[in-house]
Design a protein around this motif. Structure first.
Motif, PDB file in Angstrom:
ATOM      1  N   PRO A   4       0.819  -1.213   0.000  1.00  0.00           N
ATOM      2  CA  PRO A   4       0.000   0.000   0.000  1.00  0.00           C
ATOM      3  C   PRO A   4       0.851   1.262   0.000  1.00  0.00           C
ATOM      4  N   THR A   7      -1.563   6.860   0.946  1.00  0.00           N
ATOM      5  CA  THR A   7      -2.981   7.227   1.008  1.00  0.00           C
ATOM      6  C   THR A   7      -3.897   6.030   0.746  1.00  0.00           C
ATOM      7  N   SER A   8      -3.335   4.816   0.736  1.00  0.00           N
ATOM      8  CA  SER A   8      -4.144   3.617   0.529  1.00  0.00           C
ATOM      9  C   SER A   8      -5.077   3.388   1.710  1.00  0.00           C
ATOM     10  N   LYS A   9      -6.162   2.654   1.444  1.00  0.00           N
ATOM     11  CA  LYS A   9      -7.060   2.204   2.501  1.00  0.00           C
ATOM     12  C   LYS A   9      -6.735   0.730   2.737  1.00  0.00           C
ATOM     13  N   PRO A  37      -7.909   4.377   6.210  1.00  0.00           N
ATOM     14  CA  PRO A  37      -6.956   5.017   5.310  1.00  0.00           C
ATOM     15  C   PRO A  37      -5.647   5.285   6.052  1.00  0.00           C
ATOM     16  N   ASP A  39      -3.433   7.522   5.743  1.00  0.00           N
ATOM     17  CA  ASP A  39      -3.136   8.914   6.090  1.00  0.00           C
ATOM     18  C   ASP A  39      -3.997   9.440   7.245  1.00  0.00           C
ATOM     19  N   ARG A  40      -4.879   8.590   7.803  1.00  0.00           N
ATOM     20  CA  ARG A  40      -5.704   8.989   8.945  1.00  0.00           C
ATOM     21  C   ARG A  40      -5.305   8.264  10.232  1.00  0.00           C
ATOM     22  N   SER A  47       1.461   3.478  10.476  1.00  0.00           N
ATOM     23  CA  SER A  47       1.225   3.841   9.079  1.00  0.00           C
ATOM     24  C   SER A  47       2.417   3.456   8.210  1.00  0.00           C
ATOM     25  N   GLN A  51       2.832   0.137   5.210  1.00  0.00           N
ATOM     26  CA  GLN A  51       3.258   0.365   3.828  1.00  0.00           C
ATOM     27  C   GLN A  51       4.344  -0.613   3.385  1.00  0.00           C
ATOM     28  N   PHE A  89      -5.766  -4.211   0.495  1.00  0.00           N
ATOM     29  CA  PHE A  89      -5.636  -2.758   0.451  1.00  0.00           C
ATOM     30  C   PHE A  89      -6.050  -2.267  -0.916  1.00  0.00           C
ATOM     31  N   GLN A  90      -6.409  -0.982  -0.954  1.00  0.00           N
ATOM     32  CA  GLN A  90      -6.769  -0.378  -2.242  1.00  0.00           C
ATOM     33  C   GLN A  90      -6.291   1.049  -2.295  1.00  0.00           C
TER      34      GLN A  90
END
Length: 90
Positions: A4, A7-9, A37, A39-40, A47, A51, A89-90
């Motif tokens: 991911p 900014t991936s979910k 997400p 980025d949240r 986070s 990734q 993930f998307q």
């Protein structure tokens, strides 16, 4: 992409502990995965760690306080340990 991006979910199953062994959250015990997400996420370390993971991968992370939830009143304080499975993930 195999992993991911920032900014991936992600859809993950995880269990997290404080270093004294106290469980702070487990989507496995809750019976449903977490979808969020990247980025949240309030933990910068989590986070970044997510990734690095590919779909289906399981990892254990030790995330130092500075990259965990330090300063967040809703999160555990200090280093955390997390077992994570990347479901998708998307």
């Amino acid at each position: 992409s195999k992993t991911p991006g920032p900014t991936s979910k992600v859809k993950i199953a995880f269990t997290g502990w404080e270093t004294d062994g106290r469980l702070f959250r487990s989507t496995i015990l809750e019976g449903r995965p977490s979808i969020m997400p990247l980025d949240r996420i309030s933990s910068k370390g989590l986070s970044e760690a997510l990734q690095l993971m590919t779909k289906g991968e399981k990892r254990r992370y030790w995330i130092p306080a500075e990259l965990a939830y330090k300063g967040s009143p809703n999160g555990p304080q200090g280093m955390i340990v997390m077992d994570i499975e990347m479901l998708s993930f998307q």
